[in-house]
Design an enzyme around this catalytic site. Sequence first.
Site, PDB file in Angstrom:
ATOM      1  N   CYS A 292       1.053  -1.383   0.165  1.00 53.61           N
ATOM      2  CA  CYS A 292       0.076   0.247  -0.553  1.00 53.61           C
ATOM      3  C   CYS A 292       0.754   1.486  -0.123  1.00 53.61           C
ATOM      4  CB  CYS A 292      -1.167  -0.120   1.257  1.00 53.61           C
ATOM      5  SG  CYS A 292      -0.516  -0.128   2.688  1.00 53.61           S
TER       6      CYS A 292
ATOM      7  N   HIS B  78      -1.247   1.303   7.943  1.00 55.61           N
ATOM      8  CA  HIS B  78      -1.704   0.630   6.561  1.00 55.61           C
ATOM      9  C   HIS B  78      -1.522   2.389   5.999  1.00 55.61           C
ATOM     10  CE1 HIS B  78      -4.153  -0.200   2.329  1.00 55.61           C
ATOM     11  NE2 HIS B  78      -5.001   0.758   2.984  1.00 55.61           N
TER      12      HIS B  78
END
Length: 981
Positions: A53, A308
């Site tokens: 990510c 994340h």
Amino acid sequence: RNCKGNPNCLVGIGEHIWLGEIDENSFHNIDDPNCERRKKNSFVGLTNLGATCYVNTFLQVWFLNLELRQALYLCPSTCSDYMMGDSIQEEKDYEPQTICEHLQYLFALLQNSNRRYIDPSGFVKALGLDTGQQQDAQEFSKLFMSLLEDTLSKQKNPDVRNIVQQQFCGEYAYVTVCNQCGRESKLLSKFYELELNIQGHKQLTDCISEFLKEEKLEGDNRYFCENCQSKQNATRKIRLLSLPCTLNLQLMRFVFDRQTGHKKKLNTYIGFSEILDMEPYVEHKGGSYVYELSAVLIHRGVSAYSGHYIAHVKDPQSGEWYKFNDEDIEKMEGKKLQLGIEEDLAEPSKSQTRKPKCGKGTHCSRNAYMLVYRLQTQERPSTTIQVPAFLQELVDRDNSKFEEWCVEMAEMRKQSVDKGKAKHEEVKELYQRLPAGAEPYEFVSLEWLQKWLDESTPTKPIDNHACLCSHDKLHPDKISIMKRISEYAADIFYSRYGGGPRLTVKALCKECVVERCRVLRLKNQLNEDYKTVNNLLKATVKSNDGFWVGKSSLRSWRQLALEQLDEQDGDADQSNGKMNGNTLNKDESKEERKEEEEELNFNEDILCPHGELCISENERRLVSKEAWSKLQQYFPKAPEFPSYKECCSQCKILEREGEENEALHKMIANEQKTSLPNLFQDKNRPCLSNWPEETDVLYIVSQFFVEEWRKFVRKPTRCSPVSSVGNSALLCPHGGLMFTFASMTKEDSKLIALIWPSEWQMIQKLFVVDHIIKITRTEGGDANPSETQYISEPKLCPECREGLLCQQQRDLREYTQATIYVHKVVDNKKVMKDSAPELNVSSSETEEDKEEAKLDGEKDPDFNQSNGGTKRQKISHQNYTAYQKQVIRRSMRHRKVRGEKALLVSANQTLKELKIQIMHAFSVAPFDQNLSIDGKILSDDCATLGTLGVIPESVILLKADEPIADYAAMDDVMQGQKGFK
């Protein structure tokens, strides 16, 4: 719910999902392919390949930098091999060869793809990134920009060659001013981002001010002024000379914690505005230095090692903000327009700091780690950047593939719906006709009916084999898992799905019912019969009347009978495995059968190996005819031995032979013990290190032979006689001796036994000797007459001796999960490493146990050193190898002392990995560890423990440096992360 024990109950078997109207979407598990289509006026997402990510967020930010995108499109491509004339080779997939080509293709897909998201795996693979490991995002940004700049520097077009510097590169100067003479010293430096410390600050402007603030150089930190030619007090600061079009501000959220030796995340709020005026911070005033916010890169999560990454990015053409979260892209407007705000992962809401209030045009974030500002311009770019023709053709081809996939998925959905509707009609028709009533009926398994009504699995043919008894009829105990259906429904099932055998009313098995009644009757009768047999056993039986029964069988006959009856009663559960084709595994059933066969049945405990009556009367007794007839009711197949039955003749012969052999072994043992009394008692043994004066010759035999012989002499009835002296174990394949005189006085002394000449004469008479090995003492020659020499026959084989030593060293350096000890040294105090004596075999063990333990060692995989032919030529003497292994293990055994901790390590792990283990054990950071072994400093973090000479049971000394206050070591540790190729 279904009444499982009732074969007539057909409710609750899965029919409820089919009765009534059904939404056609329930007939398939295929998502609408249009959900994978890009929405109008939206951006394209990127697939997260596991932990990528952080890469995806930067790709989206760079894609929306129009100048960078345009320059990359102008970069010439090397895909001419892929192009044939003006068209693309249909049979080959396009594979970019360079980083620029990967970015070109990705940007073209992000711009014009019909897909909702695309796969960046080619780009990630080209960079050599580990998709399963999350790397430092800021470090990735720096390294990639450096790589891109280096790659583009070879381009001829200046707009392409200089794009990275034009967009991202600024310049500042480290300025040092002498307080004495006022001389300025400047060191110019380029930058691609400003790294701002956020500890102790609440606003972005405060972070920039601290970055540029003046630092005093005084005391020990004074500056050497070349003008004054001496150390002087001075001031040092950074001056911004020029700023780039795109200003990257790195907020240093991830800092190094020296106490734990790990990075940690600072979750403090930092306020920042959408408009940033940098004019107060630059040296040359008067230019255009007003920037507007274009992107906020965010890390969700409280840890520096997990979480994340998400990006909030402004579209430069429309001015609207979007949230880029891997595959998902969302427009941010209204209440959703809160830049830098994302919920933390795995953190309770109670522990979260309250968010400060922000005015219009300003934002606060505790997760933003990078802010991207663009130099403000008067008007927004209106023209759309055109994708080059060859890239557009590649995109069109990918779009056509996507459209084909959509059509294929839609067709599959349609087929599933059609099939589901047909099944719906079938169930509605047949379920009403399933009950049998008074008409002819058949039995079908409940499991098959449930699978027929299960929409998720295709219906298989009916398989009734699993519910059959040994007579190929329906087993009575299987009725509970069967259902009685009408013959009409059964005819349709078998015609559509096939299978069998069909179980009609005639399939009920009378024989099984009769047998079940017999078993139940015997079960009820067992307690009475047990008392009767016990009373009958008390009566005296005449020697010529009655039957032989094993004492063990008599003790447990009631339990055996009960188990046997339970087995017969429970045969139904194991008769044919599972229903509908899922039969028992063949290997499993064979193993179970073997185990059952190995368990002795009633009266088999008095069977000899030849199947006759055993000769030992201690294991059996006579019982009366009445008692035997009672027992036979429960064990009709038990072996029967009337009292007049003779014992096994073969066993009698073997018993006589065994007695004769035992007597012979005892005689041989006594003779050998008398002939070699000192060798048996291990008294008055000669020693090489203290050569006896009374002889000049000593003979050598293997210690293995001596121990085997002693074992036989102690227990002649349990062991076979030793017939030969196997000295070949002490020789190499060439017939040379494997030991030096020096080694036989030290480490190899446990492998040999020294024999007096008188004993040797007796050994040659009693045993077959394959090779004679002797050591002769002689006075020195003419050159040095006073020196004593020791000559071995046969002579030493240097080549094989060296090979053996190399093999031993290799074994020490090829270990896994071995124990080493780490001892922490405090205040330079010396440690007694050898304070513990050797740990030998426990003294509580008997001599026989020790010998048997050594014999068992032959089964150990270490006993046989090699499998290949060439290696076996080097060291073929297995006994020697086995003993040498034992010597190594015992002599290196270490007893832990205070201040030491034991660690499990392997030879192929690196010193850096060991330091991490030590950090967890002693709470000392890796760079504070000074390790040494036997006076040798261990410093090469990349070297393996095997190459550094760390062997099992080693003691490593640890001296810890005291931690200092600053964070100077942080950069070194960050650079040490080998995350990127």
